[in-house]
Motif scaffolding. Structure first.
Motif, PDB file in Angstrom:
ATOM      1  N   ILE A  76      11.894 -18.026  48.752  1.00  0.00           N
ATOM      2  CA  ILE A  76      10.763 -17.628  47.905  1.00  0.00           C
ATOM      3  C   ILE A  76       9.487 -17.695  48.717  1.00  0.00           C
ATOM      4  O   ILE A  76       9.198 -18.711  49.358  1.00  0.00           O
ATOM      5  N   GLU A  77       8.731 -16.591  48.683  1.00  0.00           N
ATOM      6  CA  GLU A  77       7.396 -16.601  49.277  1.00  0.00           C
ATOM      7  C   GLU A  77       6.380 -16.570  48.152  1.00  0.00           C
ATOM      8  O   GLU A  77       6.378 -15.661  47.321  1.00  0.00           O
ATOM      9  N   LEU A  78       5.494 -17.564  48.135  1.00  0.00           N
ATOM     10  CA  LEU A  78       4.415 -17.609  47.157  1.00  0.00           C
ATOM     11  C   LEU A  78       3.190 -16.925  47.743  1.00  0.00           C
ATOM     12  O   LEU A  78       2.778 -17.233  48.863  1.00  0.00           O
ATOM     13  N   GLY A  79       2.629 -15.984  46.988  1.00  0.00           N
ATOM     14  CA  GLY A  79       1.507 -15.198  47.493  1.00  0.00           C
ATOM     15  C   GLY A  79       1.992 -14.178  48.500  1.00  0.00           C
ATOM     16  O   GLY A  79       1.467 -14.054  49.600  1.00  0.00           O
ATOM     17  N   CYS A  80       2.984 -13.400  48.120  1.00  0.00           N
ATOM     18  CA  CYS A  80       3.711 -12.537  49.065  1.00  0.00           C
ATOM     19  C   CYS A  80       3.111 -11.149  49.243  1.00  0.00           C
ATOM     20  O   CYS A  80       3.640 -10.359  50.027  1.00  0.00           O
ATOM     21  N   GLY A  81       2.042 -10.816  48.502  1.00  0.00           N
ATOM     22  CA  GLY A  81       1.554  -9.444  48.587  1.00  0.00           C
ATOM     23  C   GLY A  81       2.620  -8.493  48.080  1.00  0.00           C
ATOM     24  O   GLY A  81       3.275  -8.763  47.081  1.00  0.00           O
ATOM     25  N   ALA A 126      18.744  -4.859  46.351  1.00  0.00           N
ATOM     26  CA  ALA A 126      18.949  -5.726  45.189  1.00  0.00           C
ATOM     27  C   ALA A 126      18.617  -7.189  45.460  1.00  0.00           C
ATOM     28  O   ALA A 126      18.364  -7.953  44.518  1.00  0.00           O
ATOM     29  N   ASN A 127      18.605  -7.585  46.711  1.00  0.00           N
ATOM     30  CA  ASN A 127      18.342  -8.993  47.007  1.00  0.00           C
ATOM     31  C   ASN A 127      16.862  -9.296  47.252  1.00  0.00           C
ATOM     32  O   ASN A 127      16.511 -10.416  47.622  1.00  0.00           O
ATOM     33  N   ILE A 128      15.965  -8.325  47.025  1.00  0.00           N
ATOM     34  CA  ILE A 128      14.524  -8.549  47.144  1.00  0.00           C
ATOM     35  C   ILE A 128      13.858  -8.208  45.815  1.00  0.00           C
ATOM     36  O   ILE A 128      13.972  -7.085  45.323  1.00  0.00           O
ATOM     37  N   THR A 129      13.167  -9.190  45.245  1.00  0.00           N
ATOM     38  CA  THR A 129      12.364  -8.944  44.043  1.00  0.00           C
ATOM     39  C   THR A 129      10.995  -9.590  44.220  1.00  0.00           C
ATOM     40  O   THR A 129      10.863 -10.622  44.885  1.00  0.00           O
ATOM     41  N   VAL A 130       9.999  -8.970  43.652  1.00  0.00           N
ATOM     42  CA  VAL A 130       8.645  -9.511  43.644  1.00  0.00           C
ATOM     43  C   VAL A 130       8.182  -9.529  42.199  1.00  0.00           C
ATOM     44  O   VAL A 130       8.302  -8.525  41.493  1.00  0.00           O
ATOM     45  N   GLU A 131       7.680 -10.670  41.765  1.00  0.00           N
ATOM     46  CA  GLU A 131       7.254 -10.805  40.376  1.00  0.00           C
ATOM     47  C   GLU A 131       5.879 -11.458  40.300  1.00  0.00           C
ATOM     48  O   GLU A 131       5.386 -12.015  41.277  1.00  0.00           O
ATOM     49  N   LYS A 132       5.293 -11.361  39.142  1.00  0.00           N
ATOM     50  CA  LYS A 132       3.950 -11.903  38.900  1.00  0.00           C
ATOM     51  C   LYS A 132       3.971 -13.420  39.075  1.00  0.00           C
ATOM     52  O   LYS A 132       4.869 -14.112  38.601  1.00  0.00           O
ATOM     53  N   PHE A 167       0.073 -12.508  42.739  1.00  0.00           N
ATOM     54  CA  PHE A 167      -0.905 -12.402  41.661  1.00  0.00           C
ATOM     55  C   PHE A 167      -1.265 -10.953  41.340  1.00  0.00           C
ATOM     56  O   PHE A 167      -1.465 -10.592  40.185  1.00  0.00           O
ATOM     57  N   SER A 168      -1.337 -10.107  42.338  1.00  0.00           N
ATOM     58  CA  SER A 168      -1.793  -8.727  42.157  1.00  0.00           C
ATOM     59  C   SER A 168      -0.735  -7.874  41.459  1.00  0.00           C
ATOM     60  O   SER A 168       0.369  -7.690  41.971  1.00  0.00           O
ATOM     61  N   ASP A 169      -1.094  -7.305  40.304  1.00  0.00           N
ATOM     62  CA  ASP A 169      -0.183  -6.403  39.590  1.00  0.00           C
ATOM     63  C   ASP A 169       0.163  -5.184  40.446  1.00  0.00           C
ATOM     64  O   ASP A 169       1.302  -4.710  40.423  1.00  0.00           O
ATOM     65  N   ASN A 170      -0.818  -4.667  41.172  1.00  0.00           N
ATOM     66  CA  ASN A 170      -0.566  -3.502  42.031  1.00  0.00           C
ATOM     67  C   ASN A 170       0.464  -3.813  43.108  1.00  0.00           C
ATOM     68  O   ASN A 170       1.347  -2.997  43.392  1.00  0.00           O
ATOM     69  N   ALA A 171       0.368  -4.984  43.717  1.00  0.00           N
ATOM     70  CA  ALA A 171       1.326  -5.359  44.760  1.00  0.00           C
ATOM     71  C   ALA A 171       2.732  -5.505  44.180  1.00  0.00           C
ATOM     72  O   ALA A 171       3.710  -5.078  44.800  1.00  0.00           O
ATOM     73  N   VAL A 172       2.830  -6.086  42.986  1.00  0.00           N
ATOM     74  CA  VAL A 172       4.134  -6.228  42.329  1.00  0.00           C
ATOM     75  C   VAL A 172       4.726  -4.852  42.057  1.00  0.00           C
ATOM     76  O   VAL A 172       5.917  -4.605  42.289  1.00  0.00           O
ATOM     77  N   GLN A 173       3.902  -3.924  41.602  1.00  0.00           N
ATOM     78  CA  GLN A 173       4.369  -2.560  41.321  1.00  0.00           C
ATOM     79  C   GLN A 173       4.799  -1.843  42.603  1.00  0.00           C
ATOM     80  O   GLN A 173       5.840  -1.181  42.643  1.00  0.00           O
ATOM     81  N   ILE A 174       4.022  -1.973  43.653  1.00  0.00           N
ATOM     82  CA  ILE A 174       4.385  -1.362  44.940  1.00  0.00           C
ATOM     83  C   ILE A 174       5.720  -1.921  45.420  1.00  0.00           C
ATOM     84  O   ILE A 174       6.596  -1.174  45.870  1.00  0.00           O
TER      85      ILE A 174
END
Length: 192
Positions: free
Chosen positions: A24-29, A67-73, A51-58
């Motif tokens: 887990i990376e916290l503050g991963c962009g 499938a083994n990479i996810t980024v969430e708020k 934190f950035s909604d745009n980064a999560v969407q990108i």
């Protein structure tokens, strides 16, 4: 751009990754570090908190086929870090890379960290500028301290970890790269 080498990140985390862990990376962009790690250690699961909604969407678009990479708020200042509300059967490695620097005080964060993370935590690695590691023996060191103060960057990461009886610091290394005034240092710890 995504396939460029990531410098020392795989080697640094490779010291605590045996295979099959959740990283887990916290503050991963948008998750570029996770993508780079996945190239070296494809049998791990990677979760990014951002934190950035745009980064999560990108990230959801970029890693749609991985499938083994996810980024969430994720928000450091939340009372509960939902990113950790799951089982980590094969072990957990958490890292930060220049995200703690954005938090003026780490002291307000460490208790949430302890509350949120259950069992299975193998290691936490901070690849961050560490204010307390700058000495005052040279002009460069003085400039680094002043740069941190002027930008209201974190100044207590190492102090808080050293004072915390729930933490065992495994290693520290000063100035492993980065910019001249804001160098990256390494702090690695695990739960006591």
């Amino acid at each position: 751009v995504l396939s460029q080498p990531s410098g020392s990140l795989p080697a640094t985390l490779g010291k605590v990754i045996n295979g099959g862990e959740t990283v887990i990376e916290l503050g991963c962009g948008y998750g570029i570090n996770l993508h780079r790690l996945n190239k070296e250690y494809p049998d791990c699961d990677y979760i990014g908190g951002e934190f950035s909604d745009n980064a999560v969407q990108i990230a959801s678009t970029l890693y749609d086929d991985q499938a083994n990479i996810t980024v969430e708020k994720f928000n450091y200042y939340d009372d509960d870090w939902g990113i950790f509300n799951r089982e980590f059967e094969s072990g957990l490695v958490v890292f930060t890379r220049h995200s703690i620097e954005q938090l003026p005080q780490f002291e307000s964060i460490i208790e949430t960290f302890h509350r949120s993370i259950g069992s299975g935590l193998r290691a936490v690695i901070h690849l961050e500028p560490v204010y307390e590691m700058h000495n005052t023996k040279s002009m460069l060191q003085l400039l680094r301290k002043k740069y941190t103060q002027i930008n209201d960057y974190n100044q207590d990461l190492l102090t808080v970890l050293k004072a915390d009886d729930k933490v065992i610091i495994d290693s520290t290394k000063y100035d492993i790269g980065g910019s001249a005034l804001n160098p990256t240092s390494l702090v690695r710890w695990h739960p006591a």
